[in-house]
Design a protein around this motif. Structure first.
Motif, PDB file in Angstrom:
ATOM      1  N   TYR A  22     -27.482  17.685  58.826  1.00 24.28           N
ATOM      2  CA  TYR A  22     -27.303  16.988  60.104  1.00 24.28           C
ATOM      3  C   TYR A  22     -27.776  17.861  61.274  1.00 24.28           C
ATOM      4  CZ  TYR A  22     -24.977  12.653  58.779  1.00 24.28           C
ATOM      5  OH  TYR A  22     -24.711  11.403  58.303  1.00 24.28           O
ATOM      6  N   MET A  74     -30.044   7.935  64.836  1.00 24.02           N
ATOM      7  CA  MET A  74     -29.667   7.803  63.428  1.00 24.02           C
ATOM      8  C   MET A  74     -29.724   6.350  62.967  1.00 24.02           C
ATOM      9  SD  MET A  74     -29.338  10.729  62.078  1.00 24.02           S
ATOM     10  CE  MET A  74     -28.596  10.297  60.517  1.00 24.02           C
ATOM     11  N   ARG A  81     -29.430   8.841  56.825  1.00 24.36           N
ATOM     12  CA  ARG A  81     -28.005   8.831  56.475  1.00 24.36           C
ATOM     13  C   ARG A  81     -27.828   8.577  54.977  1.00 24.36           C
ATOM     14  NH1 ARG A  81     -25.722   6.062  61.035  1.00 24.36           N
ATOM     15  NH2 ARG A  81     -25.008   7.904  62.084  1.00 24.36           N
TER      16      ARG A  81
END
Length: 140
Positions: A22, A74, A81
């Motif tokens: 991330y 995202m 993800r």
């Protein structure tokens, strides 16, 4: 180390790998947004804040505007993800050393360990490199 402690450590390692991924994605997002923010500033304002030595702009942070949030980034890249979630639990912790490489190392160590130490270290690194390349191919 007992099984419970090992399972706990593996969980912590996977969580840290997830956080690290991330962080990498966030760095890509910030780079993208920084470039967009610099382009959004008008040319006459850029000229006023240009550094004389390098010509680079030192635009005040209050004048830089981020176009979209990280959450929006995202959402636009939803595949990331899924990649993170899929990869998090799909780690192989141990890999077998190829039999030929292991036999070679054992032979070098049995003959003259001290004399062959440089070659043994070289071969260990070479084997690790080959195994790493194989791992990368498996990922792709």
């Amino acid at each position: 180390m007992d099984d419970a402690a090992q399972a706990f450590l593996k969980t912590k390692i996977m969580d840290n790998i997830q956080k690290y991924f991330y962080l990498i994605v966030f760095a890509a997002y910030i780079r993208e947004q920084a470039a967009a923010a610099r382009e959004a500033v008008e040319a006459d304002k850029k000229a006023a804040v240009a550094l004389p030595a390098s010509g680079k702009c030192a635009i005040p942070a209050s004048e830089l505007k981020i176009g979209k949030s990280f959450v929006q980034f995202m959402e636009e890249n939803a595949g990331l993800r899924g990649l993170i979630d899929t990869g998090k639990g799909n780690l192989q912790w141990e890999r077998d050393i190829p039999p030929a490489a292991l036999a070679n190392l054992e032979q070098l160590a049995a003959k003259d360990f001290q004399g062959n130490l440089g070659k043994i270290i070289h071969d260990i690194y070479q084997t690790a490199h080959v195994m790493f390349v194989i791992c990368l191919r498996e990922i792709n």
